[in-house]
Motif scaffolding. Structure first.
Motif, short mmCIF file in Angstrom:
data_model
loop_
_atom_site.label_atom_id
_atom_site.label_comp_id
_atom_site.label_asym_id
_atom_site.label_seq_id
_atom_site.Cartn_x
_atom_site.Cartn_y
_atom_site.Cartn_z
N ALA A 1 0.87 -1.18 0.00
CA ALA A 1 0.00 0.00 0.00
C ALA A 1 0.90 1.22 0.00
CB ALA A 1 -0.92 0.01 1.22
N LEU B 1 -5.16 0.59 5.51
CA LEU B 1 -6.30 0.22 6.36
C LEU B 1 -7.45 -0.33 5.53
CD1 LEU B 1 -6.23 3.16 8.90
CD2 LEU B 1 -5.73 0.75 9.38
N ALA B 2 -7.69 0.28 4.38
CA ALA B 2 -8.75 -0.22 3.49
C ALA B 2 -8.44 -1.63 3.02
CB ALA B 2 -8.92 0.72 2.30
N ARG B 3 -7.21 -1.88 2.65
CA ARG B 3 -6.82 -3.22 2.18
C ARG B 3 -6.89 -4.24 3.31
NH1 ARG B 3 -2.40 -4.01 -1.45
NH2 ARG B 3 -3.53 -5.93 -1.73
N ALA C 1 -3.96 5.17 4.83
CA ALA C 1 -5.39 5.03 4.54
C ALA C 1 -5.63 3.87 3.57
CB ALA C 1 -5.94 6.34 3.98
N ASP C 2 -4.80 3.79 2.53
CA ASP C 2 -4.90 2.69 1.58
C ASP C 2 -4.66 1.35 2.30
OD1 ASP C 2 -5.02 1.28 -0.91
OD2 ASP C 2 -2.86 1.48 -1.17
N ARG D 1 -8.97 -4.34 5.69
CA ARG D 1 -10.37 -4.71 5.95
C ARG D 1 -10.85 -5.82 5.02
NH1 ARG D 1 -10.79 1.03 5.95
NH2 ARG D 1 -10.73 1.77 8.08
N GLU D 2 -10.20 -5.95 3.86
CA GLU D 2 -10.64 -6.90 2.83
C GLU D 2 -9.75 -8.13 2.71
OE1 GLU D 2 -10.66 -4.52 -0.67
OE2 GLU D 2 -12.20 -3.17 0.09
N GLU E 1 -4.18 3.90 14.52
CA GLU E 1 -5.43 3.24 14.11
C GLU E 1 -5.29 1.72 14.20
OE1 GLU E 1 -9.30 2.97 13.30
OE2 GLU E 1 -8.23 4.84 13.66
N GLN E 2 -4.15 1.20 13.83
CA GLN E 2 -3.93 -0.24 13.93
C GLN E 2 -4.11 -0.70 15.38
OE1 GLN E 2 0.09 -1.62 13.57
NE2 GLN E 2 -0.52 -3.77 13.58
N THR F 1 -7.66 -1.10 16.47
CA THR F 1 -8.48 -2.04 15.69
C THR F 1 -8.17 -3.47 16.14
OG1 THR F 1 -8.37 -0.50 13.83
CG2 THR F 1 -9.12 -2.74 13.35
#
Length: 128
Positions: free
Chosen positions: A43, A50-52, A47-48, A54-55, A79-80, A83
């Protein structure tokens, strides 16, 4: 982004997630880690990443650049840690300079750029 190589041998390959905005550094890390038998995701900013995350399946290790445009490494790491699904994934921080706010990162390994590949592979091996 990132490479996905076929499994080799009887055991599943471990995935390393590289979060790095410099394409040259990122490509070099991908090449070295793939050559060592790791599966690699990438990434370009927090932000990219975190989005990756999630998936994608949870990686065995995150290699994190601190200084990136957008969401930097400090913000990503904060953020990590908030989470639960990814808070316990080990992190190796890469930085070209000092990490004056290192205490904000929690328990991480810190490597200076340019990265000593032997040191990187040692840290990766200990954390995967």
């Amino acid at each position: 982004m990132g490479r996905r190589l076929a499994e080799q041998g009887p055991s599943r390959r471990k995935t390393i997630f590289i979060i790095e905005d410099d394409p040259g550094v990122c490509d070099a890390l991908v090449t070295v880690l793939c050559d060592e038998g790791y599966e690699v995701m990438t990434a370009r900013d927090g932000a990219d990443a975190l989005a990756r995350l999630r998936e994608a399946p949870t990686p065995a290790l995150i290699v994190l650049d601190l200084m990136m445009p957008g969401m930097d490494g400090y913000a990503f790491r904060a953020e990590q840690l908030r989470t639960p699904a990814i808070s316990d994934v080990p992190v190796v921080v890469l930085t070209a300079g000092a990490a004056p706010r290192a205490t904000e990162l929690g328990s991480v390994d810190i490597l200076k750029k340019p990265v000593d590949l032997v040191a990187l592979l040692d840290v990766v091996g200990r954390n995967t």
